[in-house]
Design a protein around this motif. Structure first.
Motif, PDB file in Angstrom:
ATOM      1  N   TYR A  62       0.823  -1.215   0.000  1.00 34.35           N
ATOM      2  CA  TYR A  62       0.000   0.000   0.000  1.00 34.35           C
ATOM      3  C   TYR A  62       0.858   1.266   0.000  1.00 34.35           C
ATOM      4  CZ  TYR A  62      -3.195   3.636   1.541  1.00 34.35           C
ATOM      5  OH  TYR A  62      -3.909   4.806   1.635  1.00 34.35           O
ATOM      6  N   ILE A  63       1.857   1.319   0.886  1.00 39.92           N
ATOM      7  CA  ILE A  63       2.645   2.549   0.960  1.00 39.92           C
ATOM      8  C   ILE A  63       3.529   2.750  -0.266  1.00 39.92           C
ATOM      9  CG2 ILE A  63       2.518   2.714   3.465  1.00 39.92           C
ATOM     10  CD1 ILE A  63       5.365   1.665   3.658  1.00 39.92           C
ATOM     11  N   VAL A  64       3.927   1.656  -0.905  1.00 38.13           N
ATOM     12  CA  VAL A  64       4.683   1.793  -2.159  1.00 38.13           C
ATOM     13  C   VAL A  64       3.750   2.265  -3.268  1.00 38.13           C
ATOM     14  CG1 VAL A  64       5.892   0.530  -3.984  1.00 38.13           C
ATOM     15  CG2 VAL A  64       6.515   0.161  -1.598  1.00 38.13           C
ATOM     16  N   LEU A  65       2.616   1.613  -3.408  1.00 41.11           N
ATOM     17  CA  LEU A  65       1.696   1.932  -4.505  1.00 41.11           C
ATOM     18  C   LEU A  65       1.065   3.320  -4.378  1.00 41.11           C
ATOM     19  CD1 LEU A  65       0.027  -1.568  -4.929  1.00 41.11           C
ATOM     20  CD2 LEU A  65       1.796  -0.520  -6.368  1.00 41.11           C
ATOM     21  N   THR A  66       1.017   3.860  -3.168  1.00 39.45           N
ATOM     22  CA  THR A  66       0.480   5.205  -2.981  1.00 39.45           C
ATOM     23  C   THR A  66       1.585   6.267  -2.937  1.00 39.45           C
ATOM     24  OG1 THR A  66       0.421   4.902  -0.571  1.00 39.45           O
ATOM     25  CG2 THR A  66      -1.615   4.424  -1.808  1.00 39.45           C
ATOM     26  N   GLY A  67       2.821   5.836  -3.189  1.00 38.80           N
ATOM     27  CA  GLY A  67       3.923   6.778  -3.285  1.00 38.80           C
ATOM     28  C   GLY A  67       4.392   7.371  -1.974  1.00 38.80           C
ATOM     29  N   GLN A  68       4.144   6.693  -0.885  1.00 40.85           N
ATOM     30  CA  GLN A  68       4.508   7.220   0.429  1.00 40.85           C
ATOM     31  C   GLN A  68       5.948   6.922   0.839  1.00 40.85           C
ATOM     32  OE1 GLN A  68       1.507   6.554   3.488  1.00 40.85           O
ATOM     33  NE2 GLN A  68       0.019   6.123   1.874  1.00 40.85           N
ATOM     34  N   VAL A  69       6.615   6.050   0.104  1.00 39.48           N
ATOM     35  CA  VAL A  69       8.006   5.712   0.412  1.00 39.48           C
ATOM     36  C   VAL A  69       8.830   5.755  -0.865  1.00 39.48           C
ATOM     37  CG1 VAL A  69       7.456   4.279   2.419  1.00 39.48           C
ATOM     38  CG2 VAL A  69       7.620   3.230   0.170  1.00 39.48           C
ATOM     39  N   GLY A  70      10.130   5.833  -0.675  1.00 34.42           N
ATOM     40  CA  GLY A  70      11.028   5.902  -1.812  1.00 34.42           C
ATOM     41  C   GLY A  70      11.882   4.654  -1.954  1.00 34.42           C
ATOM     42  N   VAL A  71      12.774   4.720  -2.900  1.00 39.15           N
ATOM     43  CA  VAL A  71      13.653   3.599  -3.224  1.00 39.15           C
ATOM     44  C   VAL A  71      14.552   3.240  -2.044  1.00 39.15           C
ATOM     45  CG1 VAL A  71      15.542   2.879  -4.743  1.00 39.15           C
ATOM     46  CG2 VAL A  71      13.550   4.024  -5.698  1.00 39.15           C
ATOM     47  N   THR A  72      15.081   4.245  -1.355  1.00 39.29           N
ATOM     48  CA  THR A  72      15.978   3.981  -0.224  1.00 39.29           C
ATOM     49  C   THR A  72      15.266   3.170   0.852  1.00 39.29           C
ATOM     50  OG1 THR A  72      17.188   6.016  -0.640  1.00 39.29           O
ATOM     51  CG2 THR A  72      17.451   5.026   1.532  1.00 39.29           C
ATOM     52  N   PHE A  73      14.037   3.528   1.168  1.00 40.38           N
ATOM     53  CA  PHE A  73      13.253   2.776   2.148  1.00 40.38           C
ATOM     54  C   PHE A  73      13.135   1.319   1.723  1.00 40.38           C
ATOM     55  CE2 PHE A  73       9.219   0.932   3.479  1.00 40.38           C
ATOM     56  CZ  PHE A  73       9.262   1.107   4.860  1.00 40.38           C
ATOM     57  N   MET A  74      12.833   1.101   0.465  1.00 38.40           N
ATOM     58  CA  MET A  74      12.648  -0.272  -0.012  1.00 38.40           C
ATOM     59  C   MET A  74      13.947  -1.061   0.038  1.00 38.40           C
ATOM     60  SD  MET A  74       9.545  -0.933  -0.358  1.00 38.40           S
ATOM     61  CE  MET A  74       9.680  -2.534  -1.153  1.00 38.40           C
ATOM     62  N   TRP A  75      15.069  -0.430  -0.300  1.00 34.25           N
ATOM     63  CA  TRP A  75      16.354  -1.121  -0.178  1.00 34.25           C
ATOM     64  C   TRP A  75      16.615  -1.503   1.275  1.00 34.25           C
ATOM     65  CZ3 TRP A  75      18.683  -3.797  -3.533  1.00 34.25           C
ATOM     66  CH2 TRP A  75      18.753  -3.419  -4.871  1.00 34.25           C
ATOM     67  N   LEU A  76      16.293  -0.581   2.193  1.00 32.91           N
ATOM     68  CA  LEU A  76      16.501  -0.864   3.612  1.00 32.91           C
ATOM     69  C   LEU A  76      15.585  -1.973   4.124  1.00 32.91           C
ATOM     70  CD1 LEU A  76      17.002   2.766   4.948  1.00 32.91           C
ATOM     71  CD2 LEU A  76      18.748   0.987   4.666  1.00 32.91           C
ATOM     72  N   LEU A  77      14.525  -2.240   3.414  1.00 38.51           N
ATOM     73  CA  LEU A  77      13.610  -3.320   3.747  1.00 38.51           C
ATOM     74  C   LEU A  77      14.019  -4.627   3.063  1.00 38.51           C
ATOM     75  CD1 LEU A  77      10.999  -3.477   5.414  1.00 38.51           C
ATOM     76  CD2 LEU A  77       9.739  -3.038   3.321  1.00 38.51           C
ATOM     77  N   VAL A  78      14.416  -4.538   1.820  1.00 35.72           N
ATOM     78  CA  VAL A  78      14.740  -5.730   1.034  1.00 35.72           C
ATOM     79  C   VAL A  78      16.024  -6.398   1.534  1.00 35.72           C
ATOM     80  CG1 VAL A  78      15.569  -6.434  -1.261  1.00 35.72           C
ATOM     81  CG2 VAL A  78      13.466  -5.112  -1.046  1.00 35.72           C
ATOM     82  N   ILE A  79      17.030  -5.623   1.867  1.00 33.03           N
ATOM     83  CA  ILE A  79      18.321  -6.205   2.247  1.00 33.03           C
ATOM     84  C   ILE A  79      18.209  -7.139   3.458  1.00 33.03           C
ATOM     85  CG2 ILE A  79      20.632  -5.652   3.117  1.00 33.03           C
ATOM     86  CD1 ILE A  79      20.556  -3.236   1.128  1.00 33.03           C
TER      87      ILE A  79
END
Length: 97
Positions: A62-79
């Motif tokens: 939801y927060i990705v699809l609504t544009g509430q977070v950026g690429v850095t946040f996702m990298w910090l989650l994926v790693i």
């Protein structure tokens, strides 16, 4: 876009983590996380994983699809989730199952 690729990677990591956890436990390995171990004991393996993974995955999507977070946040989650999967695979390989 990179953010959507990272979301897909995050979703794949969630599925892979759940699969390797189920596979390992059903083949004799023990859950290392004491909180998850208690959750599995109380609710069962599948319900415990669903209770944890479904809401987290839904919120992240939801927060990705609504544009509430950026690429850095996702990298910090994926790693960390990638590291968790590597750990699961290590223990599965060590146990040769």
């Amino acid at each position: 876009m990179m953010i959507y690729a990272l979301l897909i990677l995050f979703l794949a990591l969630q599925v892979a983590d759940a699969y390797t956890t189920i596979y390992g436990i059903r083949n004799g390995l023990k859950e290392a996380n004491p909180i998850m171990r208690k959750l599995f004991a109380k609710l069962g393996l599948y319900a415990g994983l669903a209770l944890l993974k479904v809401p987290i995955t839904a919120v992240i999507a939801y927060i990705v699809l609504t544009g509430q977070v950026g690429v850095t946040f996702m990298w910090l989650l994926v790693i960390p989730f990638a590291a968790l999967l590597v750990n699961n695979l290590y223990w599965l390989n060590k146990a040769r199952i």
